[in-house]
Design an enzyme around this catalytic site. Structure first.
Site, PDB file in Angstrom:
ATOM      1  N   SER A 679     -11.232 -20.441  34.199  1.00 11.90           N
ATOM      2  CA  SER A 679     -11.364 -19.388  34.760  1.00 11.90           C
ATOM      3  C   SER A 679     -12.813 -18.764  34.980  1.00 11.90           C
ATOM      4  O   SER A 679     -12.981 -17.758  35.756  1.00 11.90           O
ATOM      5  CB  SER A 679     -10.460 -18.242  34.128  1.00 11.90           C
ATOM      6  OG  SER A 679     -11.049 -18.067  32.737  1.00 11.90           O
ATOM      7  N   LYS A 722      -7.649  -9.194  30.877  1.00  6.97           N
ATOM      8  CA  LYS A 722      -8.943  -9.497  31.530  1.00  6.97           C
ATOM      9  C   LYS A 722      -9.267  -7.811  32.190  1.00  6.97           C
ATOM     10  O   LYS A 722     -10.446  -7.394  31.898  1.00  6.97           O
ATOM     11  CB  LYS A 722      -9.117 -10.454  32.517  1.00  6.97           C
ATOM     12  CG  LYS A 722      -8.897 -11.841  31.661  1.00  6.97           C
ATOM     13  CD  LYS A 722      -9.063 -12.877  32.770  1.00  6.97           C
ATOM     14  CE  LYS A 722      -8.868 -14.332  32.132  1.00  6.97           C
ATOM     15  NZ  LYS A 722      -8.986 -15.288  32.848  1.00  6.97           N
TER      16      LYS A 722
END
Length: 779
Positions: A679, A722
């Site tokens: 990611s 996140k």
């Protein structure tokens, strides 16, 4: 007139009684008693022997001593090893204790002597009683009773007074000291002899029974088999007491109990055969003990007993909300289950698996669900189990065989429809003993568990009424076939606001109660709670947070107990005085845009975090250097990003031959912390493009997403964690893969407030949103 005793040396006795006309051997170890003995011997005086009521008392007073004792004289004193003095004394006369003097190092006592036999006259009734006493004592000795020495026997034959006879016989009997004290306190000689005669009758009866039992045992045993002898002796004793039933009667009782279990014919026939085998075995046979234990275990299991489900949805919802904050998906699923049970009486309960990081309440919510449903709760930890027999049990033919944990949990619950929590299902191990995860397949399959077979139980057992709830930290660690049988509910990390509400509504009051405080004695401000969450803990759940609240409670208790203050108030200003220096400092945004530095977002087991990806270029031969303890997947993402940049170099403000003339160094700080995952692909690509084009990247933007060779942006996981990390760091814009837009529903509105979310499909869209105002990486 009774003769008075004034300050005679006294020795308190433990667990024994000295009688008149009795020669007794005493062991004296107490220093005060030794001093009293020495004082009597020095002055050639008598000694007053009095028995303690409680032998454990080290320094007895008036209330700890019986009121009747014996005045005697010391005949001999022996010093033995171990600082123990052995004394041979002869009792002279009874004496009633009136006062005790504890002189610090010695005992003295006042008292009144009691005559032995009044006037010495013996009536015909007394003579008859004495003759009976002689005969009973002789019979008592003839039964083999051990009497040390021959002096008591000689004294019995030579006595002519009833009280003296009673004292001598009593001294030769093995009686509790309380019973002997009662005889000592009986002043009437005739009454005392009657009591002794009654005791002799009872003791002779006991000895006769004992002798009869021994004779019966000897007729049954082989003298060469000691073990067999002992078993038969125990058996005979039990028969005399009437405690042992005939094996046939016991088998009939077993069959009656099995008939009440409402078992299927196959199961009933199996158990009936086992009972028949047991009835034909000798009770001393080892196999008989095994079969008996097996039958009793089967009978003890719940076969039809069940609790009624609480179908009141409102009450169930109140219980779930009372104990846990949030957890919407779990609560909704359980309420759906209750709603369905109101309309359809289903046998197959759902098998739910709660997956989430440690400390988010997976285990505790299961207990609340059991309470809300009105079911019994049993927790079973699977962490570290690597033997299939732990789940399915052992064959009863093995030594020490037992049922598996599943059946044992049913026995513990006592109903056929409990809630069983299978904790840490992702921590199962495998070994040469088998695969416990495979053994769970039948347990957690609604189509099979109605006929679950445990190796020990042997007959089918119905688990279809059980509500199984599993927990796991990582879904990927759950074996595939097992994962397929469970309904997965993901529990994500708590937001800062959720942690705050949990602390305020649950943890704060819980810890106050555990430490005996209330909110007037310890007040923790809201800002202090938020400071603890942000500066002292870094976790997905609230375990560490609860420990710090408990630490504040302990500090407050100490301060209040020491009298320093009557109450304690905790604020952000004095928080470090109680908890020490702050443990964590989260990365904040830079003051201004930077070249070659882009903020990425990462998921960790403790929640989300931000990563500053730094890139530097220098003259070289086109090497790509990666540092910061990066994993293989992350390194491949960097290489993919480099290939993408080379493929569009003609559109970017970079030299076409940069990959030949420049070395590119990518570094992610905190090199001691391992990092991996795809990611960070768009983050590393943006940082490299910034360093190669010398264009500033915005300091208030963070991003996450996987990059392909063609510049496509692929979806990622852990979006909620996140975004929370971005919010904490002061980020105002977050770049997210387009396919993750559907995950935004999981993020609370208060977190999204004040933040801009950009959903991208291509790398070109990322660069448009991350470059500083007025700058561009394109030609």
């Amino acid at each position: 007139m009774y003769k008075e005793i004034n300050k005679m040396p006294m020795i308190p006795l433990r667990g024994m009684v000295v009688f008149p006309n009795m020669v007794a051997s005493l062991s004296i170890g107490r220093q005060k008693s030794l001093n009293s003995l020495e004082d009597a011997m020095t002055k050639d005086e008598m000694v007053f022997f009095v028995t303690q009521m409680d032998s454990q008392v080290e320094t007895p007073s008036d209330k700890d001593l019986f009121k009747m004792g014996t005045v005697g004289k010391v005949k001999q004193v022996l010093k033995l090893p171990g600082n123990v003095t052995h004394v041979i004394t002869e009792g002279i006369t009874r004496a009633r204790l009136t006062k005790v003097y504890d002189m610090g190092t010695k005992f003295f006592a006042d008292g009144v002597e009691v005559p032995q036999d009044y006037g010495g006259f013996v009536s015909p009734e007394d003579r008859a009683l004495m003759k009976l006493g002689f005969e009973l004592h002789e019979k008592y000795l003839a039964l083999g009773t051990h009497v040390p020495g021959s002096e008591p026997v000689v004294n019995v034959l030579s006595t002519s007074l009833p009280g003296q006879l009673a004292d001598i016989i009593c001294s030769s009997l093995s009686l509790p000291y309380g019973q002997k004290q009662d005889l000592l306190e009986t002043e009437d000689p005739t009454e005392r002899l009657r009591k002794v005669v009654d005791i002799l009758y009872y003791e002779i009866q006991i000895l006769d029974i004992k002798k009869e039992i021994e004779e019966k045992v000897k007729e049954r045993i082989d003298k060469t088999q000691k073990e067999y002898y002992l078993r038969e002796k125990i058996k005979t004793i039990r028969e005399e007491l009437g405690d042992v039933e005939d094996a046939k009667d016991e088998a009939s009782e077993f069959l009656m109990k099995i008939g009440k279990l409402n078992l299927k014919k196959e199961s009933y026939d199996h158990l009936a055969r086992e009972v028949h085998r047991y009835s034909n075995m000798s009770p001393s046979s080892p196999d008989a003990s095994v079969i008996r234990s097996y039958i009793e275990y089967i009978i003890s299991l719940p076969w039809t007993e069940a609790t009624d489900d609480n179908l009141d949805l409102k009450k169930a919802e109140e219980i779930l909300d009372r104990d846990h904050y949030g957890m919407k998906d779990v609560k909704e699923r359980m309420l759906e289950f209750l709603a369905v049970r109101q309309t359809v009486k289903l046998n197959n309960a759902p098998i739910v698996c709660l997956v989430g990081p440690p400390g988010v309440g997976k285990t505790s919510i299961a207990r609340s669900i059991a309470e809300a449903l009105g079911r019994r709760y049993v927790r079973m930890s699977l962490g570290g189990i690597k033997d299939e027999s732990e789940i399915r049990g052992h064959r009863k033919t093995y030594i020490g065989a037992m049922a598996g944990r599943i059946i044992d949990a049913m026995k513990q619950a006592g109903t056929i429809n409990p809630l069983i929590l299978l904790d840490k299902v992702d921590k199962l191990s495998t070994s040469y003993h088998g695969d416990p995860a495979s053994a769970l397949l039948e347990v957690l399959d609604g189509e099979q568990n109605s006929t679950f077979r445990d190796h020990y139980v042997e007959i089918p057992y119905d688990l279809s009424h059980v509500l199984f709830i599993c927990t796991a930290n990582f879904a990927e660690n759950i074996p595939g076939p097992l994962y397929d049988r469970m309904e997965i509910i993901n529990l994500s990390s708590y937001t800062t606001e959720e942690k705050f509400m949990i602390t305020k509504n649950h943890l704060y009051s819980k810890q106050l109660k555990l430490h005996g405080l209330n909110k007037t004695k310890l007040k923790i401000s809201d800002d202090a709670i938020r400071e603890i969450i942000s500066s002292y803990t870094r976790e997905a759940g609230v375990r560490q947070l609860e420990r710090y609240i408990g630490k504040l409670c302990r500090k407050a208790v100490k301060i209040i107990f020491d009298g320093q203050r009557k109450s304690v108030s905790v604020t952000p200003k004095n928080l470090e005085d109680y908890l020490g220096r702050k443990k964590f400092m989260y990365d904040k945004i830079y003051d201004k845009p930077q070249i070659g530095i882009v903020r990425g977002l990462a998921w960790t087991s403790a929640g989300g975090d931000t990563l500053s990806v730094e890139v530097n270029t220098m003259k070289g031969k086109g090497k790509l250097v990666l540092t910061g303890n990066l994993g293989d997947v992350m390194k491949e993402s960097a290489q993919a990003a480099m290939s993408y940049i080379r493929s569009v170099s003609d559109k970017l403000k970079v030299d076409e031959d940069f990959y030949k003339e420049k070395d590119v160094h990518i570094h992610i700080p905190e090199g001691a912390v391992p990092k991996d995952g795809p990611s960070a692909g768009i983050t590393m690509a943006s940082a490299m493009i910034s360093a190669l084009t010398n264009v500033n990247m915005r300091n208030d933007v963070a991003m996450t997403g996987e990059i392909t060779l063609r510049g496509r942006v692929l979806p990622i996981g852990g979006l909620k964690e996140k975004v929370l990390a971005a919010k904490r760091a002061g980020i105002v814009k977050v770049i997210i893969p387009f396919e993750n837009e559907r995950d935004m529903e999981d993020i609370p509105d208060n977190v999204k407030e004040g933040m801009d979310f950009v959903f991208v499909k291509e790398m070109s869209e990322v660069l448009e949103n991350v470059t500083a105002k007025g700058e561009s990486v394109w030609r």
